[in-house]
Design a protein around this motif. Structure first.
Motif, short mmCIF file in Angstrom:
data_model
loop_
_atom_site.label_atom_id
_atom_site.label_comp_id
_atom_site.label_asym_id
_atom_site.label_seq_id
_atom_site.Cartn_x
_atom_site.Cartn_y
_atom_site.Cartn_z
N HIS B 131 0.81 -1.29 0.06
CA HIS B 131 0.19 -0.15 -0.17
C HIS B 131 0.93 1.20 -0.02
CE1 HIS B 131 0.50 -1.17 4.13
NE2 HIS B 131 0.39 0.17 4.43
N GLU B 132 2.17 1.14 -0.27
CA GLU B 132 2.89 2.15 -0.09
C GLU B 132 2.87 2.85 -1.70
OE1 GLU B 132 5.04 3.73 2.01
OE2 GLU B 132 4.25 2.38 3.28
N GLY B 133 3.15 2.33 -2.74
CA GLY B 133 3.07 2.82 -3.93
C GLY B 133 1.55 2.41 -4.72
N ILE B 134 1.34 3.07 -5.64
CA ILE B 134 0.24 2.85 -6.22
C ILE B 134 0.45 1.72 -7.46
CG2 ILE B 134 -0.80 5.24 -6.46
CD1 ILE B 134 0.60 5.54 -9.22
N LEU B 135 -0.64 1.04 -7.67
CA LEU B 135 -0.36 -0.14 -8.96
C LEU B 135 -0.19 0.53 -10.18
CD1 LEU B 135 -0.55 -3.08 -9.38
CD2 LEU B 135 -3.15 -2.87 -9.92
N VAL B 136 0.92 0.23 -10.94
CA VAL B 136 1.23 0.68 -12.24
C VAL B 136 0.75 -0.46 -13.30
CG1 VAL B 136 2.83 1.79 -13.84
CG2 VAL B 136 2.91 2.45 -11.22
N LEU B 137 0.00 -0.11 -14.31
CA LEU B 137 -0.52 -1.35 -15.11
C LEU B 137 0.56 -0.91 -16.17
CD1 LEU B 137 -4.21 -0.55 -15.06
CD2 LEU B 137 -3.00 -1.91 -13.59
N SER B 138 0.44 -2.12 -17.16
CA SER B 138 1.19 -1.95 -18.37
C SER B 138 0.79 -1.07 -19.18
CB SER B 138 1.25 -3.68 -19.09
OG SER B 138 -0.08 -3.91 -19.52
N ASP B 139 1.66 -0.58 -20.31
CA ASP B 139 1.25 0.60 -21.25
C ASP B 139 0.10 0.12 -22.15
OD1 ASP B 139 3.08 2.37 -20.56
OD2 ASP B 139 4.55 2.08 -21.89
N ASP B 140 -0.04 -1.02 -22.25
CA ASP B 140 -1.16 -1.38 -23.32
C ASP B 140 -2.43 -1.13 -22.58
OD1 ASP B 140 -1.22 -3.64 -21.78
OD2 ASP B 140 -0.59 -4.83 -23.32
N ALA B 141 -2.75 -0.95 -21.54
CA ALA B 141 -3.76 -0.77 -20.82
C ALA B 141 -4.66 0.38 -21.33
CB ALA B 141 -3.85 -0.46 -19.36
N GLU B 142 -5.87 0.25 -21.83
CA GLU B 142 -6.73 1.33 -22.34
C GLU B 142 -7.55 2.09 -21.40
OE1 GLU B 142 -10.55 0.85 -25.42
OE2 GLU B 142 -9.08 -0.45 -25.21
N PRO B 143 -7.12 3.51 -21.52
CA PRO B 143 -7.63 4.26 -20.24
C PRO B 143 -9.46 4.37 -20.61
CG PRO B 143 -6.24 5.50 -21.43
CD PRO B 143 -6.13 4.25 -21.97
N GLY B 144 -10.20 4.13 -19.37
CA GLY B 144 -11.70 4.17 -19.55
C GLY B 144 -12.14 2.87 -19.36
N LYS B 145 -11.48 1.69 -19.77
CA LYS B 145 -11.65 0.57 -19.58
C LYS B 145 -12.01 0.10 -17.78
CE LYS B 145 -10.95 -4.39 -21.22
NZ LYS B 145 -10.79 -4.78 -22.42
N GLN B 146 -13.06 -0.54 -17.89
CA GLN B 146 -13.42 -1.08 -16.50
C GLN B 146 -12.29 -1.91 -15.96
OE1 GLN B 146 -15.96 -0.53 -14.31
NE2 GLN B 146 -16.91 1.07 -15.85
N PHE B 147 -11.93 -1.65 -14.86
CA PHE B 147 -10.85 -2.53 -14.39
C PHE B 147 -11.23 -4.03 -14.13
CE2 PHE B 147 -8.84 -4.21 -10.31
CZ PHE B 147 -7.40 -4.26 -10.68
N SER B 148 -12.56 -4.25 -13.71
CA SER B 148 -13.03 -5.59 -13.57
C SER B 148 -12.77 -6.38 -14.80
CB SER B 148 -14.64 -5.81 -13.19
OG SER B 148 -15.27 -4.84 -14.21
N GLU B 149 -13.07 -5.78 -16.20
CA GLU B 149 -12.80 -6.46 -17.28
C GLU B 149 -11.33 -6.66 -17.58
OE1 GLU B 149 -15.34 -7.68 -18.81
OE2 GLU B 149 -16.71 -6.70 -17.38
N TYR B 150 -10.57 -5.24 -17.30
CA TYR B 150 -9.45 -5.35 -17.60
C TYR B 150 -8.45 -6.45 -17.09
CZ TYR B 150 -4.41 -3.87 -17.58
OH TYR B 150 -2.82 -3.94 -17.39
N TYR B 151 -8.47 -6.39 -15.58
CA TYR B 151 -7.85 -7.26 -14.75
C TYR B 151 -8.50 -8.72 -14.61
CZ TYR B 151 -4.67 -8.56 -10.76
OH TYR B 151 -3.68 -9.18 -10.30
N TRP B 152 -9.76 -8.63 -14.29
CA TRP B 152 -10.44 -9.93 -13.97
C TRP B 152 -11.49 -10.55 -14.95
CZ3 TRP B 152 -8.62 -11.44 -9.72
CH2 TRP B 152 -8.46 -10.73 -8.70
N ASN B 153 -11.31 -9.90 -16.24
CA ASN B 153 -12.08 -10.45 -17.36
C ASN B 153 -13.77 -10.60 -16.85
OD1 ASN B 153 -12.31 -11.08 -20.12
ND2 ASN B 153 -11.09 -13.08 -19.73
N GLY B 154 -14.12 -9.81 -16.08
CA GLY B 154 -15.56 -9.75 -15.65
C GLY B 154 -15.92 -11.10 -14.77
N ASP B 155 -14.78 -11.46 -14.34
CA ASP B 155 -15.17 -13.07 -13.53
C ASP B 155 -16.04 -12.79 -12.49
OD1 ASP B 155 -14.93 -15.56 -13.30
OD2 ASP B 155 -13.02 -15.65 -12.56
N VAL B 156 -16.82 -13.95 -11.99
CA VAL B 156 -17.53 -14.04 -11.08
C VAL B 156 -16.95 -15.33 -10.07
CG1 VAL B 156 -19.96 -14.67 -10.52
CG2 VAL B 156 -19.61 -13.21 -12.19
#
Ligand SMILES: [Zn+2]
Lengths: 340, 802
Positions: B131-156
């Protein structure tokens, strides 16, 4: 004056109506002046006898005497009543003062739910059996097909008294006792207190109450179990209740099921209490496992049976809208008095 | 058990929504207790781009950032040292809720600077500890994309409450297999292709099972040249999704395969295994072993150990040891995949109070047929993730082969148990879908069913019936609302409990229900040997109650503290002791249990009646209640005696209730010392009566005796008596001497004053006289009265008071 016995009886009715409107001494005096004095109506009627035909006279006399007695009696009674009420409440009763009551007795909400449920099953031909709260491993677990060192035992955290004695974790050991004490047909319900070593919180307590049911005979089926419990649910929760049976696991029944009913608080729409599912879990049930029959000396090829068990306390909480189970055992009389 | 919906789809094709699948699983006995969707957990968390980072004007350690969320740019104050322009980050929009702590993200002002949103750390996203630093995503991450889709693929995630009989469903393949059976779909088990070296594993590893009862099968595989590092993102995400913390690639693989196949695995650093030898044996009594959690465990001869040539290296099926765990220097890995006897693992786990994912599965029963496959899968993944070279083959010690069991099955049993006939073809189809092989038998109407080894719960015909109806659907069994009952002679009239409660309710009592487990101090009052609980929850629940009274006193105290001062209470409940007591039964050796009724009165006699407001309960109120209760239940020949309070100190000046020579209860005023221990400062009256008195001796049969035809005559008499003369004595003399006319004698007053004299009292009684033959005459009445007065004078020294 033209007198006949009809008009005398009419006057008796008038006297009765008039006395009812009397509520003070003045009014009572008015009454006396109207009927009972020498110049009053009654005396005047007596005068009228003279002008009646001789064969009417005896009958008229009788009627008039009745009139006079009635008026006098009503007058005396009213007089006494007014005097009495004067000493108590001066002139009038204050109807808004509460009466002298007695305290109203109550059954504990848990007992009430338990009795109501028990009585429904009694009406369906079930008898009641009771058993001890201190049990041993055999009755509480082993005969119910919980082998030693079996994970199913983890389903019920147990208070132990020694190596084998324990506080019963469910009312099912009474099934074992009933079956060992008699032969089929068996159709019993078994209410009672049970103990689980669970942390005390708003949702759970270290003891609660169960109602167990058992039917054993030659042709008992799962379909009959469903029907019996469906009738119970309709009688207890109301005829519009919906229900569903889903598979579950209990060592002493096979197949085992859990019965859910449509949430009676939100009518199945989903609310906080039913966790937005629209359903409430109310009981576990199933067909008596052949291993249980073997443990009590019954031949599973000859008889079948069903058993069910439900927790009373949580159902009572839901039913009465109490949100902390501990309140049931604090016994604050302001809570208890709501269950008159 | 947490099951990832996306992960499941590795093994089965699913077109349905998570909710639909969850519903079907629940109706088949795999109760989905909760559905957690990443779309809900991470609502309003999106990929953001940091467009600018400036120093906060009023705080050294803070920066002010412009964050683009795909639609617009927000100004956000950030405290992380690693934030930089151009980074792709996770942005929590205003209105989102932080998963780690439930905090609501709002528009705020931080030291004079507006901040609308938050740049998240791993910790805040519930992804890790950082919790010291922020999580930096890879460069290809597309701004505006839901994090649940980007990271979790919308998993349940499904939280499934797996019942103890279904160990086969403690894995993703297991749950997929049940879905496949329910939806009649094919299952895709991973195909394992291994690239092994030429070095045979047997040249390096030997396995010696010395106890084949506890360990029927043990498979070992070796891989060398491994570099220990983190596992890749895809594996970490899957593990995190179901709540497993990633550790390193090798350990993660063992966990991953366990969650995939349900087979617990253990990875040893093979260089730390002496002589390349595994010995499976029972521990010696007193043998010590340090488990992975750094705790030293003392073992007994019932605990199964995995050892090398020199020392123990793991507690079989429960936990590995410190001495051989995977560490950063590890290069050779031994993968253990075994089948341990369920009862053995459970025994050790319980004895040591050590429950692990591994012990949990072993004690329920893993599939002995997939032991080798799971080991293969593990080394395949380790090689794929960390490099390394696999030895050729595996060592598979399987001294006690576990074969699928064969169950004779009669289809007519389905109808006998369920009450509905299911066609044989449907039954066969269901069984086949469940992996059960159905063979014809020589016996008519009977099949032979071969059950797969992953279903240890299916052992008998009835278990097959259960499986059939589970898949067929409980809903499809009709609810039969008629039953042909064979009548029994059992009594279904209201029981004694119900009848007693009815009396108490009518008499205006509140019923209370108290805990049967009480502090030991409460039982000292009764002097009965108390039953103690071996594993009490706390110090207030060490004993079982020997009386209902202390529990009710606690209720009284509780009510007093809340301003309820007038109480009229009763309880019916069990009491317990090691010694027998009246009404007790001895169901279990050394334990005696009985039921009692307790009454408790305190405060205003009738707070609801304003004309009696000031009257408070006294001894005679309590006695009257006890007498009324007894007369309601037609108990004759009750005697009241002085109760010996030597051992029972609850009550002062207690009256004992005796029936046929046996003490059945007592009542009186609760003693001051006892009240003090409950912080009660007013008088409390209590009674406790054995319930058996009512259940056994109450006259149920009713019989009419003639009501007198002639009216009774009432006369009152008052006598001045010595204090020592009891009312009971007076009553007896009056009844005797008043024969045959005196039908009843009742007490109506007691009076003392100086005029009467010291040690004297005046007792007034009321006589009821009657004759069955005629109306009494004045001389007859006078004659009887004078006879009574003389008798009282002669026998009791009483003087008629004029
Ligand atoms: Zn609801």
């Amino acid at each position: 004056m033209n007198l006949d016995s009809n008009s005398v009886y009419e006057t008796i009715e008038n006297v009765k109506t008039d006395i009812q409107t009397v509520s003070s001494k003045d009014e009572l005096e008015q009454f006396r002046l109207k009927y009972l004095v020498r110049k009053g109506i009654i005396q005047q009627m007596f005068e009228g006898i003279k002008s009646a035909s001789p064969d009417e006279r005896p009958q008229l006399g009788k009627a008039l005497n009745e009139l006079r007695q009635t008026a006098q009696k009503l007058f005396d009674e009213k007089k006494q009543e007014l005097e009495q009420s004067k000493t108590l409440t001066r002139d009038k009763l204050d109807l808004t003062i509460p009466g002298r009551r007695r305290s109203v007795g109550t059954k504990h909400p848990v007992t009430q739910a338990l009795d109501d449920m028990t009585n429904i099953f009694k009406s369906m031909g079930f008898a009641v059996a009771l058993g001890p709260e201190i049990e041993d491993d055999f009755h509480n677990f082993e005969a119910l097909n919980f082998p030693p060192d079996h994970p199913a035992r983890d389903m019920q955290d147990t208070f132990f008294l020694d190596q084998t004695a324990l506080l019963r974790t469910h009312t099912s050991p009474v099934q074992v006792r009933v079956m060992m004490n008699q032969r089929p047909p068996i159709r019993h319900v078994m209410p009672g207190r049970v103990y689980r070593n669970e942390a005390i919180s708003a949702r759970s307590y270290c003891m609660f109450h169960q109602l167990e049911g058992l039917a054993v005979d030659e042709n008992i089926t799962f379909a009959e179990l469903k029907g019996t419990l469906a009738i119970f649910a309709k009688k207890f929760f109301g005829s519009s209740v919906k229900y569903v049976f889903r598979p579950s696991f209990f060592p002493f029944t096979e197949p085992s099921a859990e019965m859910d009913i449509s949430c009676f608080l939100c009518k199945g729409k989903g609310c906080r209490v039913c966790k937005h599912t629209g359903w409430l879990e109310i009981l576990g049930c199933g067909m008596v496992d052949p291993n249980v029959f073997k443990a009590v000396g019954y031949d599973p090829e000859k008889v079948t049976g069903y058993a069910f068990g439900m927790g009373i306390d949580r159902t009572a909480l839901l039913l009465y809208g109490i949100d902390d189970i501990r309140m049931l055992y604090e016994n604050d009389v302001r809570l208890l008095n709501q269950f008159a | 058990m947490n099951i990832s919906f996306n992960w499941l789809q590795d093994y089965i094709t699913i077109h349905e929504s998570p909710e639909e699948i969850a519903g079907r699983l629940t109706m088949a006995g795999l109760e989905v207790e909760a559905i957690r969707s990443t779309r809900e957990t991470y609502a309003n968390f999106v990929v953001g781009k940091v467009r600018d980072v400036r120093q906060h004007p009023n705080a050294d350690r803070l920066t002010v950032c412009d964050v683009y969320d795909g639609k617009q740019t927000h100004t956000v104050v950030c405290g992380a040292p690693n934030v930089a322009t151009g980074q792709k980050i996770v942005f929590a929009r205003v209105g989102s809720v932080v998963p780690a702590n439930g905090m609501h993200v709002k528009e705020v002002e931080i030291r004079g600077q507006k901040s609308a949103g938050m740049i998240c750390s791993e910790y805040e996203l519930d992804l890790g500890e950082d919790h010291e630093g922020i999580l930096v995503l890879s460069d290809d991450a597309e701004p505006g994309k839901q994090f649940s889709e980007y990271y979790w693929n919308g998993d349940v995630v499904f939280e499934i409450g797996i019942t103890p009989n279904r160990p086969d469903c403690l894995s993703h393949i297991g749950v997929a297999r049940d879905i496949a059976a329910l939806y009649k779909r094919p299952l895709r088990i991973p195909k394992i292709k291994l690239s092994e070296s030429r070095k045979p594993v047997k040249s390096a590893l030997t396995i010696d099972i010395q106890d084949k009862e506890h360990c029927p099968r043990y498979v070992g595989r070796l891989i060398e040249g491994v570099t220990i590092g983190e596992s890749p993102d895809w594996m970490q995400r899957r593990l995190k999704m179901i709540g497993v913390r990633p550790i390193n690639a090798v350990v993660d693989v063992t966990n991953y395969v366990m969650m995939e196949y349900g087979q617990p695995l253990h990875a040893f650093d093979f260089d730390l295994i002496h002589n390349g030898k595994i010995v499976v044996r029972l521990a010696n009594d007193g043998e010590k072993f340090v488990t992975l959690d750094e705790k030293e465990r003392t073992l007994t001869k019932n605990n199964l150990l995995i050892c090398d040539a020199k020392q123990p290296v793991a507690l079989a099926g429960v936990m590995g040891g410190m001495n051989s765990e995977i560490n950063n220097e590890t290069t050779s890995v031994l993968i253990e995949s075994a089948y341990f006897a369920p009862s053995s693992v459970r025994h050790t786990s319980r004895q040591l109070g050590l429950v692990t994912e591994s012990s949990y599965r072993f004690e329920r029963g893993v599939d002995p047929s997939r032991t080798a496959e799971a080991a293969d899968r593990a080394v395949q993944l380790i090689q794929q993730l960390t490099g390394g070279t696999m030895y050729r083959g595996r060592v598979d010690a399987y001294p006690k082969k576990i074969k699928p069991i064969n169950i004779p099955f009669r289809n007519k049993q389905v109808e006998r148990v369920l009450g509905i006939a299911i066609p044989a073809s449907s039954v066969k189809s269901i069984l086949k879908r469940l992996g059960v092989e159905v063979k014809e038998s020589k016996k008519k109407g009977e099949w032979r069913c071969v059950v797969p080894t992953y279903r240890p719960d299916i052992e008998r015909e009835i278990d097959l019936v259960e499986e059939i109806v589970r898949v067929y659907g409980f809903d499809n069994v009709p609810a039969q609302e008629t039953a042909a009952i064979r009548f029994t002679a059992d009594d279904v009239r209201p029981g004694i409990h119900e009848r007693i409660r009815e009396w108490f309710v009518g008499a205006g009592y509140n019923e209370v229900v108290c805990n049967s487990m009480v502090p030991g101090t409460w039982n000292i009052f009764t002097g009965k040997p108390a039953v103690t609980v071996n594993n009490p929850q706390n110090q207030d629940m060490t004993d079982l109650r020997t009386s209902l009274i202390p529990g009710m006193l606690q209720v009284v105290g509780h009510n007093m503290n809340r301003g309820n001062h007038s109480l009229r209470l009763y309880e019916i409940g069990h009491i317990f002791s090691h010694d027998p007591f009246p009404g007790s039964k001895n169901y279990i050796q050394n334990y005696h249990e009985g039921e009692t009724i307790a009454i408790m009165l305190t405060g205003a006699r009738n707070p609801e009646d304003w004309s009696l407001k000031d009257a408070t309960y006294d001894f005679y109120d309590l006695k009257g209640e006890v007498e009324s209760l007894e007369s309601k239940f037609n108990l004759d020949k009750i005697e009241y005696n002085i109760y010996n309070t030597n051992s029972n100190t609850l009550i002062d000046e207690a009256v004992g209730i005796e029936f046929k020579g046996i003490s059945r209860g007592y009542f009186g005023k609760v003693s001051k010392e006892v009240l003090k221990s409950f912080d009660i400062e007013v008088d409390v009256y209590a009674a406790e009566i054995d319930l058996e008195l009512f259940s056994e001796f109450s006259h149920v049969e009713k019989k009419y005796s003639e009501v007198p035809k002639y009216p009774p005559v009432h006369r009152d008499l008052a006598f001045i008596l010595d204090e020592k003369v009891t009312y009971h004595e007076l009553d007896q003399i009056v009844r005797e001497s008043g024969q045959p006319l005196v039908d009843n004698v009742s007490f109506f007053d007691i009076y003392r004053d100086d005029k009467i004299g010291n040690d004297k009292k005046s007792i007034a009684i009321s006589l009821e006289m009657l004759s069955k033959e005629k109306t009494l005459t004045q001389p007859e009445i006078e004659e009887t009265l004078s006879r009574i007065v003389k008798a009282v004078e002669k026998n009791l020294g009483g003087v008629l008071r004029s």
